[in-house]
Scaffold this active site. Structure first.
Site, PDB file in Angstrom:
ATOM      1  N   GLY A 246      -0.809  -8.538 -23.320  1.00 15.20           N
ATOM      2  CA  GLY A 246      -0.026  -9.621 -22.735  1.00 15.20           C
ATOM      3  C   GLY A 246       0.906 -10.313 -23.706  1.00 15.20           C
TER       4      GLY A 246
ATOM      5  N   CYS B 173       3.537  -0.275   9.102  1.00 10.29           N
ATOM      6  CA  CYS B 173       4.791   0.430   8.835  1.00 10.29           C
ATOM      7  C   CYS B 173       5.281   1.113  10.106  1.00 10.29           C
ATOM      8  CB  CYS B 173       4.569   1.470   7.735  1.00 10.29           C
ATOM      9  SG  CYS B 173       5.948   2.597   7.512  1.00 10.29           S
TER      10      CYS B 173
ATOM     11  N   CYS C 213       4.949   5.189   9.380  1.00  7.65           N
ATOM     12  CA  CYS C 213       3.706   5.900   9.095  1.00  7.65           C
ATOM     13  C   CYS C 213       2.481   5.087   9.523  1.00  7.65           C
ATOM     14  CB  CYS C 213       3.606   6.266   7.612  1.00  7.65           C
ATOM     15  SG  CYS C 213       3.201   4.885   6.544  1.00  7.65           S
TER      16      CYS C 213
ATOM     17  N   CYS D 149       7.368   1.124   4.840  1.00 11.16           N
ATOM     18  CA  CYS D 149       6.781   1.135   3.511  1.00 11.16           C
ATOM     19  C   CYS D 149       7.884   1.062   2.464  1.00 11.16           C
ATOM     20  CB  CYS D 149       6.017   2.431   3.257  1.00 11.16           C
ATOM     21  SG  CYS D 149       4.500   2.604   4.157  1.00 11.16           S
TER      22      CYS D 149
ATOM     23  N   CYS E 239       4.733   6.747   2.017  1.00  9.67           N
ATOM     24  CA  CYS E 239       5.097   6.822   3.432  1.00  9.67           C
ATOM     25  C   CYS E 239       5.314   8.282   3.844  1.00  9.67           C
ATOM     26  CB  CYS E 239       6.358   6.002   3.681  1.00  9.67           C
ATOM     27  SG  CYS E 239       6.655   5.619   5.411  1.00  9.67           S
TER      28      CYS E 239
END
Lengths: 344, 198
Positions: A39, A248, A251, A273, A279
């Site tokens: 980080g 979605c 899909c 998506c 997808c």
């Protein structure tokens, strides 16, 4: 003017993955320190790349330093493999490194991403390289680099909590929806790059190595595998991700991040998506959303994923079924991500 | 004047350096899990092939290098590193970005080396310890990069190793990072790892 040969020019060739070896060593040393201090933003001497700042020069340099001849590279831009930025960077490494490329998340060993984490769970042998515009999470709260460095050194993150609190005071909830700050391994507060906060939970305890490169700002940082990544929040306002009212449209996937696609100028829209590979794979498996083309009798024919273009423009010649079904779409089909979130 | 032949560097500098870096990168990403580090270097003794490969992959004119007494005593080692990396070799451990330790048993205290400053904890040394073997017991590791806990051991290691590493951990985010090289492998112990006996 036709191009007449005026003499034999040698073919342009580059060192493997474009960068010279000294630059790669410098970036590699920065990556090793970044991994050792999860980080923390390691300064590095970012080079000018043959693309403008803002197009992923940091991510490209990290990828170039890490990449080997056996790697399989995937590049995504907002989840899509076929948008300008992704195509350009994939082509760059095909040309300068000659590595194999793929669009399948599971086949890739190295994935460079702009602002998304793939929906498919990553594995231990994968490296995810993020393109980062502004690496300093405190930058818009404190513009001076000398001060933000002190704040990180002293682990003084009160400013960030005040910012989140002011969100609550003004909007009744934490209104930060992307680049949502995280705390890495219990120490550094880090900007996860402008990924939607929907993706934040995927960073926590992720088996893959996550590397972040900011070219203009000249910073590299990292999250090693299996590292605790906590999105900042308050006890009475716990961190929540966006929810979508509908699956979605292509899909029928739920629990994934959806993009809004404007279909016409009469309010027609669909939600699909953002991760095109996910997808397409689901459609190939036979999943069908409410606006997907019906399965053809020959079987297995999969529509190309309609990548959302900026400003909702649609390419001509897209599958006509999309336009037809759009007209019949119910009013308010698919809640906007943020509206749905407030309602939830 | 006596001339001697200089041991060669990487046959293929680009891909060899990349492979060695990737091993070191995964080693630090997965503390205590030795990564394969194959190299065909034949450096002058007592510099080990694995340590030499790390030096050639990571060091250059920007990284002052410190050698422990056994390595510094052998002129060929300094010549080898200077020629192939261009790195200045320093006598003062506190100035080094990389330190090569051929005999970990009686190495200097970690505090002799640069441990970074609070604003720039990355400005610290990476110690490369030459070890003979790795085992999966002796110490218990916890921290970023480790799922749960992991048993780890290597020989030879400095005396009071767990206490040294514990002291190093309390400095976090300052501190030193270790790469243990030997037997065709490299293992990493970054400053973020918590090392306990047993």
């Amino acid at each position: 003017m036709t191009s007449q040969h005026t003499g034999e020019m040698p073919a342009i060739s580059y060192n493997f993955a474009y960068l010279d070896e000294q630059t790669k060593r410098m970036i590699r040393r920065a990556i090793l320190k970044a991994i050792a201090i999860p980080g923390y933003q390691v300064p590095f001497a970012a080079r000018e790349m043959p693309m403008p700042y803002g197009w992923g020069t940091g991510g490209v340099q990290v990828t170039a330093a890490v990449l080997g001849p056996d790697d399989v590279l995937k590049v995504i831009d907002q989840g899509a493999d076929d948008t300008t930025n992704a195509v350009a960077i994939r082509g760059f490494f095909e040309k300068t490194a000659g590595v194999a490329t793929t669009t399948a998340t599971t086949e890739a060993t190295l994935i460079q991403t702009r602002h998304r984490i793939p929906e498919t769970k990553l594995s231990e042998n994968q490296i995810l390289v993020y393109q980062v515009p502004i690496p300093e999470p405190l930058r818009f709260l404190e513009p001076r680099e000398t001060e933000t460095r002190q704040l990180h050194a002293l682990e003084e993150y009160g400013l960030m909590h005040v910012k989140l609190y002011e969100d609550i005071a003004r909007h009744g909830h934490i209104a930060t929806t992307y680049a949502y700050p995280v705390e890495v391994a219990g120490r550094y507060v880090m900007d996860p790059s402008p990924i939607p906060k929907f993706d934040n939970p995927k960073m926590d305890d992720c088996p893959a190595l996550q590397l972040f490169g900011a070219g203009r700002e000249k910073r590299i940082y990292a999250i090693p595998p299996y590292t605790t990544v906590r999105s900042l929040d308050f006890e009475d306002h716990p961190f929540k991700v966006q929810r979508f009212a509908k699956p979605c449209a292509l899909c029928a996937a739920t629990g994934v991040y959806l993009d809004e696609v404007i279909l016409d100028d009469r309010g027609g829209r669909m939600f699909v998506c953002s991760d095109t590979d996910y997808c397409n794979a689901r459609q190939a498996e036979g999943h069908r959303g409410e606006m997907a083309a019906p399965v053809s009798s020959s079987g297995g024919a999969v529509l190309p994923h309609p990548t959302p273009l900026p400003h909702g423009e649609r390419e001509q010649g897209d599958a006509p079924s999309l336009t037809l079904t759009a007209r019949g779409a119910p009013e308010g089909a698919g809640e906007g991500p943020f509206g749905a979130e407030i309602a939830s | 004047m006596q001339t001697q032949e200089l041991a060669r560097g990487f046959v293929d500098p680009v891909f060899a350096a990349q492979g060695v870096f990737r091993a070191a990168m995964w080693a630090l990403s997965r503390p205590g899990r030795p990564q394969e580090l194959a190299t065909d270097l034949i450096p002058p003794a007592p510099l080990s092939p694995e340590a030499a490969a790390l030096a050639l992959a990571l060091c250059d004119y920007e990284t002052p290098v410190f050698l422990d007494a056994a390595l510094a005593a052998e002129r060929a080692v300094g010549d080898f590193l200077r020629f192939h990396t261009g790195a200045p070799i320093v006598a003062e451990p506190g100035q080094a970005r990389f330190a090569f330790i051929s005999n970990p048993l009686n190495m200097l205290e970690f505090s002799e080396f640069s441990q970074g400053i609070p604003e720039f904890p990355d400005a610290s040394v990476t110690l490369i310890l030459q070890v003979a073997s790795f085992v999966d017991h002796g110490f218990t590791l916890e921290g970023p990069g480790i799922k749960g806990r992991l048993g780890f051991g290597a020989a030879p290691l400095p005396e009071h190793f767990a206490a040294r590493m514990a002291a190093n951990r309390t400095l976090f985010p300052r501190g030193i990072d270790l790469l243990l090289a030997g037997a065709g492998q490299v293992a990493g112990l970054p400053r973020s790892v918590a090392v306990k006996e047993g």
